[in-house]
Design a protein around this motif. Structure first.
Motif, PDB file in Angstrom:
ATOM      1  N   GLU A  59      -5.925   7.614  -2.751  1.00 40.99           N
ATOM      2  CA  GLU A  59      -5.666   6.234  -2.337  1.00 40.99           C
ATOM      3  C   GLU A  59      -5.746   5.243  -3.497  1.00 40.99           C
ATOM      4  OE1 GLU A  59      -4.634   5.193   0.669  1.00 40.99           O
ATOM      5  OE2 GLU A  59      -4.698   7.214   1.502  1.00 40.99           O
ATOM      6  N   HIS A 106       0.835  -1.203   0.000  1.00 40.91           N
ATOM      7  CA  HIS A 106       0.000   0.000   0.000  1.00 40.91           C
ATOM      8  C   HIS A 106       0.875   1.262   0.000  1.00 40.91           C
ATOM      9  CE1 HIS A 106      -3.660   2.341   1.286  1.00 40.91           C
ATOM     10  NE2 HIS A 106      -2.712   3.147   1.749  1.00 40.91           N
ATOM     11  N   SER A 131      -2.329   3.344  -4.072  1.00 40.48           N
ATOM     12  CA  SER A 131      -1.933   2.522  -2.927  1.00 40.48           C
ATOM     13  C   SER A 131      -2.845   1.310  -2.781  1.00 40.48           C
ATOM     14  CB  SER A 131      -1.961   3.369  -1.655  1.00 40.48           C
ATOM     15  OG  SER A 131      -3.199   4.027  -1.526  1.00 40.48           O
ATOM     16  N   HIS A 177       1.683   4.509  -2.808  1.00 41.63           N
ATOM     17  CA  HIS A 177       1.734   5.970  -2.628  1.00 41.63           C
ATOM     18  C   HIS A 177       3.074   6.504  -3.131  1.00 41.63           C
ATOM     19  CE1 HIS A 177      -1.951   6.717  -0.503  1.00 41.63           C
ATOM     20  NE2 HIS A 177      -1.659   5.947   0.524  1.00 41.63           N
TER      21      HIS A 177
HETATM   22 ZN   LIG Z   1      -2.963   5.204   2.024  1.00 48.18          ZN
END
Ligand SMILES: [Zn+2]
Length: 694
Positions: A500, A470, A503, A474
């Motif tokens: 998001e 995740h 990610s 990013h």
């Molecule tokens: Zn995040």
């Protein structure tokens, strides 16, 4: 005195973490702020007509500040000490003042507006034009273009709202801390695993007591709800928890947040109208990817419609299971987490201890880099000469397929003293073109995994592995940028209901068959994870997901409708609206005295007002984007290149919706999200189907 925080600017160096001392912080920040303010005043006094050079100067001043502040703020999170914390807080205050000065500056606003209206505007590139548009939007949302009288009203509203938000959080903290339950008889805590018992023992010790103590902090509450066999105990703790800061429960009326909620809804509505919006949701969406309140509500309601039947089915399966184990039916609200956990154990009997030997850190990093290599042609090259803040920190140069360096990445992965908990990504510096060449984007990836011991490497839970993927997602968003302006490159300026996407998308690879069979190997004998264990792990991903989904939908729909349907002439009681949403969405029993809204800190004490939907929205984007990889091959370069080109490299230089459509060929759809939860419109989950067949 040579100051390492300002010296690094000159030659695009990475921060010299070993040379940075607390006494460098404030002089550097003061210098750079002075420079910024002087520059602006000189420019405005020169009377020159607005052109791009002003934007360019602002970029240089702001970038110098960011580059000096980023290592300070990072150190404050990962190598905290008292002296540093003091200068950090003082510096933060100065920067906050500066930001509000900049955002309220009528002179700068006029200059940007002049540029927008002049002939020079049409000669700018699309990215430059977007920067101007976004600046003007933010000035408008900060109330700079209002009349003097309205500006004053705006400031009063903002101030009052901020006070109410703080008061809401304080009430919640006070109410949370006011309640504890001391347990001296261990039989009352039957069912709690050792780790949870230790937690409660620690709480008792902190209160100078022997035995165990339950408080209303999340870990303690969850320990009891999930594991305590004693239903009466669960009921008592549940009651205290869901009535915090309200007119119900053990401290009824003492910190009641409802009057604050009512006032906040009214003031938010006024604020939105002052800025020319119909309601607060419209105002909040001005900076988001979702285009209209209608779009958000339709998205949520469509999901609810499809998730409710399987959620009902999952709940009745859960009740059947609980009944077969002697529970009284129907289950109460405080029984659900407990029986879910029992059911999960019976179905999957998965334990972290069984999984961890297959997830040691180095092979998992290899898995991550392998994925980045297959999808985007990247190589991560370690460089031990780069100065860091701790010997465990690793630094990598990111090389493109032609071997050229184009970004840098710090990884600080183990938990240790004086390091903030959790996992996050942060920006060290952003891509920019300087006279001396390109300033490469650099990011920090921080986690808190269990450090290796003498005999064992760092062994991770699968949750940890997912966290690593995740945060790396990013980082890629920041590092793969090809836009030269920091305002709109990397993760800067990305609509936060879309931020998001990379990610959450990356998480999918740590569930992929090829990745698991290649890299999830026993740290002692390099054997593959047994098929049965892998199967149980994969099934855990969808386990009882519909129940989880409808709960999230209840919160998100309630948040949107509270702000959207607010009518100043006839304000509705928020509790009535909550009850209505529950009756339409929820499938599990909720007692009428549950006062969830009074502790809904996300939307009344934090920054998520009219924004709770964004969790699901981003999941929708990630699941839908993943759909293309499923169609064309999860490690295919085709979709990988498209993802890089259309989403990761463009940052916020165009609207996130345009980027998504460019990647997927159409706007996002919720169906893949339902599929990722095992809810593709069929009446029950795969797990339940398997049971039904057997
Ligand atoms: Zn995040």
């Amino acid at each position: 005195m040579q100051n390492p925080l300002t010296m690094q600017m000159a030659d695009r160096q990475l921060p010299d973490f070993q040379a940075i001392r607390p006494e460098h912080v404030l002089p550097a920040i003061e210098d750079l702020l002075k420079n910024y303010h002087r520059g602006i005043e000189a420019w405005l006094q020169s009377g020159s007509s607005a052109d791009w050079s002003l934007v360019e100067s602002e970029v240089a001043w702001a970038d110098a500040l960011n580059r000096a502040w980023s290592p300070v703020s990072h150190l404050n999170s990962v190598a905290d000490n008292e002296h540093l914390r003091k200068v950090y807080n003082a510096g933060l205050e100065r920067l906050t003042e500066h930001e509000s000065w900049r955002q309220q500056h009528a002179g700068i606003f006029q200059a940007y507006r002049q540029l927008r209206q002049s002939e020079k505007y049409s000669a700018l590139s699309p990215v430059q034009q977007r920067i101007i548009e976004l600046e003007l939007r933010d000035f408008h949302l900060a109330g700079v273009d209002l009349s003097d009288k309205d500006q004053e009203a705006y400031r009063n509203l903002v101030m009052r709202l901020s006070k109410l938000g703080s008061k809401f959080s304080e009430n919640l903290i006070d109410a949370t801390q006011a309640w504890t339950l001391h347990v001296e008889d261990s039989t009352r805590l039957a069912g709690l695993p050792v780790a949870e018992l230790n937690l409660l023992e620690g709480i008792a010790k902190n209160h100078g007591q022997s035995g165990w103590m339950i408080d209303l902090s999340a870990p303690s509450f969850q320990a009891v709800m999930t594991h305590a066999d004693d239903a009466r105990l669960r009921c008592e703790v549940y009651t205290a928890y869901v009535t915090r800061a309200s007119d119900e429960g053990p401290s009824a009326g003492q910190w009641d947040n409802m009057p604050l909620i009512v006032e906040m809804l009214s003031l938010r509505h006024q604020l939105a109208q002052l800025l020319g919006f119909d309601n607060y949701v419209e105002y909040a969406l001005a900076r988001r990817m979702a285009e209209s309140p209608r779009m958000v509500l339709e998205f949520l309601e469509q999901l609810a419609k499809q998730a409710r039947p399987p959620a009902r089915k999952q709940f009745s399966t859960l009740q059947e299971f609980a009944e077969s184990r002697g529970a009284a039916i129907p289950l109460e609200a405080w029984d659900i987490a407990y029986w879910s956990e029992r059911y999960r154990q019976a179905e999957l009997h998965l334990s972290d201890e069984e999984l961890k030997p297959y997830f040691s850190l180095d092979p998992m990093l290899e898995a991550l880099f392998f994925t980045a290599g297959e999808l985007f042609g990247l190589t991560l090259e370690p460089d031990t000469r780069v100065p860091a803040w701790h010997p465990d920190v690793r630094f990598y140069w990111v090389l493109d397929c032609d071997g050229k360096r184009f970004a840098g990445l710090y990884m600080d992965l183990y938990s240790r003293k004086n390091k903030r908990g959790g996992a996050w990504m942060d920006v060290c510096c952003s891509r920019r073109i300087l006279e001396s060449g390109v300033q490469l984007p650099v990011a920090y990836l921080t986690c808190n995994f269990a450090p290796p011991t003498g005999q064992q490497p760092c062994l991770m839970t699968h949750d940890d592995v997912q966290t690593l993927f995740h945060e790396f997602g990013h980082c890629l968003h920041h590092l793969l940028t090809e836009v030269d302006w920091p305002q709109v490159n990397g993760i800067n300026g990305v609509e936060w209901d879309a931020v998001e996407l990379p990610s959450q998308l990356l998480e999918n690879w740590c569930w992929e068959e090829e990745i698991l069979s290649r890299f999830a190997r026993h740290y002692q004998d390099d054997t593959q994870m047994p098929g049965d264990l892998k199967d149980r792990l994969l099934r855990s991903r969808e386990f009882q997901k519909a129940l989880f989904l409808v709960r999230q939908l209840e919160y998100a729909i309630c948040d949107i409708r509270l702000h959207l349907e607010y009518n100043p002439n006839e304000p509705e009681n928020p509790l009535d609206l909550l009850a209505q949403v529950r009756s339409e969405v929820s499938v599990v029993p909720v007692p009428s005295w549950n006062r969830f809204l009074n502790s809904f800190g996300h939307i009344f004490g934090g920054g998520y007002a009219a924004g709770y939907y964004s969790y699901l929205w981003a999941e929708q984007l990630a699941a839908d984007a993943w759909g293309r990889f499923r169609e064309e091959g999860p490690l295919g370069t085709g979709p990988g290149e498209a993802l890089r080109r259309e989403i990761l490299s463009v940052g916020s230089s165009r609207p996130a919706m345009d980027s998504f459509i460019a990647f997927r060929g159409r706007p996002p759809e919720p169906r893949p999200l339902l599929q990722s939860y095992g809810l593709s419109g069929e009446p029950c989950t795969r797990l339940d189907q398997r049971r039904a067949q057997s």
